[in-house]
Each structure stands twice: as C-alpha cells, then as structure tokens.
Scaffold this motif. Structure first.
Motif, PDB file in Angstrom:
ATOM      1  N   LYS A  72      -7.538   9.947  -7.211  1.00 14.62           N
ATOM      2  CA  LYS A  72      -6.159   9.939  -7.717  1.00 14.62           C
ATOM      3  C   LYS A  72      -5.254   8.979  -6.958  1.00 14.62           C
ATOM      4  O   LYS A  72      -5.240   8.948  -5.729  1.00 14.62           O
ATOM      5  CB  LYS A  72      -5.577  11.356  -7.642  1.00 14.62           C
ATOM      6  CG  LYS A  72      -4.159  11.433  -8.153  1.00 14.62           C
ATOM      7  CD  LYS A  72      -3.572  12.819  -8.042  1.00 14.62           C
ATOM      8  CE  LYS A  72      -2.069  12.794  -8.263  1.00 14.62           C
ATOM      9  NZ  LYS A  72      -1.307  12.139  -7.197  1.00 14.62           N
ATOM     10  N   THR A  75       1.475   9.564  -7.099  1.00 18.52           N
ATOM     11  CA  THR A  75       2.365   9.732  -8.250  1.00 18.52           C
ATOM     12  C   THR A  75       3.748  10.180  -7.756  1.00 18.52           C
ATOM     13  O   THR A  75       3.846  10.801  -6.697  1.00 18.52           O
ATOM     14  CB  THR A  75       1.808  10.826  -9.177  1.00 18.52           C
ATOM     15  OG1 THR A  75       1.390  11.933  -8.358  1.00 18.52           O
ATOM     16  CG2 THR A  75       0.626  10.338  -9.992  1.00 18.52           C
ATOM     17  N   LEU A 286       0.540   6.100   8.013  1.00 19.65           N
ATOM     18  CA  LEU A 286       0.290   6.780   6.737  1.00 19.65           C
ATOM     19  C   LEU A 286      -0.714   6.010   5.896  1.00 19.65           C
ATOM     20  O   LEU A 286      -1.445   6.586   5.106  1.00 19.65           O
ATOM     21  CB  LEU A 286       1.605   6.848   5.955  1.00 19.65           C
ATOM     22  CG  LEU A 286       2.371   8.151   5.958  1.00 19.65           C
ATOM     23  CD1 LEU A 286       3.644   7.993   5.151  1.00 19.65           C
ATOM     24  CD2 LEU A 286       1.524   9.277   5.394  1.00 19.65           C
ATOM     25  N   GLY A 287      -0.742   4.712   6.101  1.00 21.89           N
ATOM     26  CA  GLY A 287      -1.655   3.849   5.339  1.00 21.89           C
ATOM     27  C   GLY A 287      -3.104   4.047   5.745  1.00 21.89           C
ATOM     28  O   GLY A 287      -4.002   3.460   5.141  1.00 21.89           O
ATOM     29  N   ALA A 306      -3.144   9.708   1.476  1.00 19.13           N
ATOM     30  CA  ALA A 306      -2.122  10.732   1.731  1.00 19.13           C
ATOM     31  C   ALA A 306      -0.701  10.199   1.518  1.00 19.13           C
ATOM     32  O   ALA A 306       0.232  10.977   1.354  1.00 19.13           O
ATOM     33  CB  ALA A 306      -2.277  11.273   3.146  1.00 19.13           C
ATOM     34  N   GLY A 308       2.562   8.119  -0.297  1.00 23.06           N
ATOM     35  CA  GLY A 308       3.146   8.203  -1.628  1.00 23.06           C
ATOM     36  C   GLY A 308       3.055   6.878  -2.371  1.00 23.06           C
ATOM     37  O   GLY A 308       2.139   6.073  -2.122  1.00 23.06           O
ATOM     38  N   THR A 309       4.003   6.650  -3.259  1.00 24.85           N
ATOM     39  CA  THR A 309       3.935   5.477  -4.137  1.00 24.85           C
ATOM     40  C   THR A 309       4.518   4.217  -3.484  1.00 24.85           C
ATOM     41  O   THR A 309       4.526   3.161  -4.093  1.00 24.85           O
ATOM     42  CB  THR A 309       4.683   5.766  -5.450  1.00 24.85           C
ATOM     43  OG1 THR A 309       6.053   6.058  -5.120  1.00 24.85           O
ATOM     44  CG2 THR A 309       4.101   6.971  -6.173  1.00 24.85           C
ATOM     45  N   VAL A 310       4.992   4.335  -2.255  1.00 26.03           N
ATOM     46  CA  VAL A 310       5.555   3.237  -1.441  1.00 26.03           C
ATOM     47  C   VAL A 310       6.642   2.479  -2.231  1.00 26.03           C
ATOM     48  O   VAL A 310       6.552   1.264  -2.454  1.00 26.03           O
ATOM     49  CB  VAL A 310       4.475   2.264  -0.886  1.00 26.03           C
ATOM     50  CG1 VAL A 310       4.912   1.671   0.447  1.00 26.03           C
ATOM     51  CG2 VAL A 310       3.122   2.935  -0.739  1.00 26.03           C
ATOM     52  N   THR A 311       7.664   3.211  -2.597  1.00 22.18           N
ATOM     53  CA  THR A 311       8.744   2.697  -3.451  1.00 22.18           C
ATOM     54  C   THR A 311       9.397   1.435  -2.888  1.00 22.18           C
ATOM     55  O   THR A 311       9.654   0.485  -3.628  1.00 22.18           O
ATOM     56  CB  THR A 311       9.820   3.799  -3.623  1.00 22.18           C
ATOM     57  OG1 THR A 311       9.162   5.026  -3.941  1.00 22.18           O
ATOM     58  CG2 THR A 311      10.800   3.451  -4.718  1.00 22.18           C
ATOM     59  N   HIS A 313       8.230  -0.962  -1.134  1.00 24.35           N
ATOM     60  CA  HIS A 313       7.418  -2.160  -1.371  1.00 24.35           C
ATOM     61  C   HIS A 313       7.416  -2.511  -2.861  1.00 24.35           C
ATOM     62  O   HIS A 313       7.385  -3.682  -3.234  1.00 24.35           O
ATOM     63  CB  HIS A 313       5.974  -1.939  -0.900  1.00 24.35           C
ATOM     64  CG  HIS A 313       5.860  -1.757   0.584  1.00 24.35           C
ATOM     65  ND1 HIS A 313       4.775  -2.178   1.309  1.00 24.35           N
ATOM     66  CD2 HIS A 313       6.692  -1.197   1.503  1.00 24.35           C
ATOM     67  CE1 HIS A 313       4.938  -1.884   2.597  1.00 24.35           C
ATOM     68  NE2 HIS A 313       6.095  -1.276   2.728  1.00 24.35           N
TER      69      HIS A 313
END
Ligand code: NAP
Ligand code: MG
Length: 400
Positions: A72, A75, A286-287, A306, A308-311, A313
């Motif tokens: 996954k 999201t 986190l990456g 783990a 998130g969507t890295v908004t 960037h």
C-alpha cells in the motif's frame, strides 16, 4: 534478462500526492520490467475514495484477505482542511484503520538500518521492531469529571445482574475518572501475530506490561502470551535460537536504551503509540521506516512505508520542481510484499529478486548516493541526489 514469472497476484493499493509519484516510478522502473505478475490494483487516492463512498477501501481490504499479499502507498486521512481542499462528500476515516479492522492484524514497524547513516541512538545497529496491540485500552475508554463528595464506582453486570461493584474513589475535591477494557480474543490474536512475526524475522520477542500494578488487566496479557508460547511456540523458537520473555515496561524502556536492537517489542496499545514514535526518531528518518500489517496466522501481509504522502514535496513537484524524496521505505514495502508472495508460492527466483532489490538499495546508500533527508543526517559535506537520479542509480544496479 527474462522476467520472473509469478503465479499468484499481489494487491497493489495506490495512494496520494508525492507517495503516489514514488509508487508509479517503483512499479514502472523497478518491478514491471523484471517481474511478470498480475497486480490487482485499487486506487485509494482520496478523490477515488470519495467517488466510491469509501467502499473501494473495503473492497481492497477484502482482496488482500483473499489473495494474502498487499502493498500500500500512503494515503491522505482527511481532516476538515482536506475535506474542503478536495470538496469531499464527507470526512472519511483512515484507510489503514479500515484495512486493519478487516484483516484483524497487528502492525509491525521496522527501521531499515544503513551503516553509513548515523542514527540518533548510535548503538542501535539492528532493528527494534515495535508491535502495537491496536485495540482497546484508553482508545476505547470512557471518562467522567467528578465532584467533591462524589463516588466513582466500577460496576460489572452479567445478563443484567450486578456481579461486581467496586468503589474506586470517594472524592474530597473535584477530579476525574476513567474506565477501559480489552478482549481475550483480541489479545490472543495479537500474541499469535507477534510470535509468527518474530519467527519469520528470526528475532526474540519481548512483551512489556505493568502487571505488578494491574494484576488482573496486565497480568492477563502476560498469561495469554505465556500460555501460547509454552503450548505452540517455545520449541520452534528454540530451534531458531530465539526466545520470548515478559518484562515490566519500565525495565523494557531501560533495556531499549542499553541494548543494540535486534528484537521485536510487543507493546500494549498506548505504549505502542508512544514507543513507535520514539524508536522511529532514535533511528533517524521516516524515509527509512517500514510498516507491515500481519494477520494472526502470519499468512496475510500488507506492507507499506511508515511515512505519509509527503505533501510538502508534492507541492514542489506540482510546481514542476525536482524533489529529493526518499523512496527507500516504499521500495522495501514492495520487496517485502514480493518476498511474502515468493514464500507462499515457493518461488525462489522471486525471493532472490526481493533480497537483491533490498541489497541494491543498501549498497547505493552506503556508496553515498542518498536523498536530502538522509544527507542532512550525515552532515554538511554529504551530497544528495534528486528522486529521479536515485531511481536511475537503482535501475542501473538491477540491470548490471
Ligand atoms: P509525512 O507525509 O510523513 O511527512 C512529514 C515530513 O517528513 C515531510 O514533510 C518531510 O519533511 C519528511 N518526510 C516524510 N517522508 C519522507 C520521505 N519519504 N522522504 C523525505 N522526507 C520525508 O507526514 P504528514 O506531513 O504529517 O502527512 C501528510 C499526509 O500523509 C497527511 O494527509 C496524512 O493523512 C497522510 N499520512 C498517511 C499515512 C499512511 O497512509 N500510512 C501515514 C502518515 C500520514 P520535510 O518537509 O522537512 O522534507
Ligand atoms: Mg502516535
């Protein structure tokens, strides 16, 4: 180079923003050219969840349940700002929560360790895997404000008959109270997940509780784990030279700091919430944190990064700018899913491909090619590459 044929499918769940950009690159550059696999894809981007009233999330979870392997992409879990931004019909729940409830699994968070990249806790040179029992306790609690001279009681009824009534406190001043619960079935499933995961990763397992204080509540966690270990897992663990042990939470926290990693830590719900962030920070980025949702029997697996969507960037990307987003945790989500598929299907070529993909990533990072998040941890003289450059380097490694 001929493609590796994979008999059974993997459920591929697409997501949002920068994570979605990485996802597409991983599939087109690192997977499709080398692997002949039927990916059953579900688009769980926020727009698509809204279009299908979130039913598609349930369909995706059931597809994982049926086919045993899912991978996954991150999201968006919408808050009110996102509801407005995407003009949503309603505020949808976290897809991860929905999928977890359907698979009834446990989440294991595991860092990827890279020699060259310094960690905040420098002597953690093997992973600490946090398993969180994501059911009950304070997350399903009820609270009250109390007043001076009030009495707080715990009442337990069976078929409308009071079985126990315990006075908790008679208040001398205003105050607060709370009650919470758990189920033995859920704790047992959690224990199964933990034992099966530890066996697979070849790590010893520790369960932490405060059973000296909570002699019924926390002691039940300990008893359920102890009983299952003796009955079903002790011999199998010993054959692998690993073991299971219960420890007090305070002792376990001290051990975490003293030891160098290399174990699975089964945490109660709140402890897991807190400790997973602490451990992630201790390892650095986190990456580099992976997350696996595993069913109690160990057969069904959903993997993801783990983060998130890295908004932040994605905003850069939308403006046509190159980013330096770390795809390693997402690549590992794919390698771990492929490996699980390979294990279930006894497909050694696929298992080898998955292991190689991970070692190429580690090799490239150790040679000093890395994204900005990791370069910042190494110090000011460390150069960094863009997302696209990083992918090109990995592809050239696979091809050579
Ligand atoms: P995030 O996407 O993890 O990003 C937080 C910050 O961490 C980023 O701004 C970036 O820092 C850094 N970062 C995270 N992943 C990185 C990567 N792969 N490479 C480089 N830097 C990385 O968390 P968030 O900003 O709190 O949440 C954004 C969205 O993701 C939210 O809508 C949330 O609902 C969703 N989310 C989804 C999941 C999931 O699906 N599992 C999990 C968490 C959050 P800099 O900006 O300093 O570079
Ligand atoms: Mg938390």
């Amino acid at each position: 180079m001929s493609k590796i044929f994979v008999k059974n499918p993997i459920i591929d769940i697409d997501g949002d923003e920068m994570a979605r950009v990485l996802w597409s690159k991983i599939k087109t550059e690192l997977i499709s050219p080398f692997i002949d696999i039927n990916l059953i894809s579900y688009d769980l981007s926020l727009k698509n969840r809204d279009r299908f009233d979130d039913k598609i999330t349930i369909e995706a979870a059931n597809a994982i349940k049926k086919n045993k392997v899912g991978v996954k992409c991150a999201t968006i879990t919408p808050d009110y700002k996102r509801v407005k931004e995407f003009n949503l019909k309603r505020k949808y729940p976290s897809p991860n929560g929905t999928i977890r409830n359907i698979l009834n699994g446990t989440i294991f968070r595991e860092p990827i360790i890279i020699d060259k990249i310094p960690k905040i806790v420098n002597h953690w040179n093997q992973p600490v895997v946090i398993a969180r029992h994501a059911f009950g306790d304070i997350y399903r609690s009820k609270e009250v404000f109390t007043k001076k001279n009030g009495k707080l009681k715990l009442v337990y009824e069976e078929q409308n008959k009071v079985k126990e009534e315990i006075e908790i406190h008679h208040f001398n001043s205003d105050g607060i109270g709370l009650a919470y619960f758990n189920n033995f079935d859920s704790i047992r499933d959690f224990a199964y997940s933990c034992f099966n995961f530890s066996m697979k990763r070849n790590f010893s397992l520790f369960l932490s509780t405060k059973n000296t204080i909570l002699q019924k509540y926390d002691e039940s966690f300990k008893e359920i784990f102890d009983e299952l270990y003796l009955k079903e897992f002790k011999e199998k663990f010993e054959q692998k030279n690993i073991f299971y042990q219960h420890r007090l939470i305070d002792d376990m926290v001290a051990c975490l700091m003293k030891w160098s990693g290399g174990f699975v830590w089964a945490c109660k719900n709140y402890d897991g919430d807190v400790m997973s962030d602490l451990v992630a920070q201790g390892f650095g980025s986190l990456g580099l944190m992976t997350s696996v949702l595993q069913s109690p029997d160990g057969k069904t697996l959903k993997t993801e990064a783990a983060h998130g969507t890295v908004t932040s960037h994605f905003r850069q990307h939308q403006n046509g700018k190159e980013t330096s987003t770390n795809p390693v945790a997402s690549i590992f989500a794919w390698s771990r899913a492929l490996k699980h598929r390979g294990t279930l299907d006894s497909n050694n070529d696929l298992i080898r491909f998955s292991d190689n993909l991970e070692s190429y990533c580690l090799g490239v990072l150790n040679q000093g090619y890395m994204t900005k998040d990791l370069a910042l941890m190494c110090g000011p003289s460390q150069k960094w590459v863009t997302t696209n450059e990083f992918f090109n380097i990995i592809v050239s490694k696979i091809k050579n």
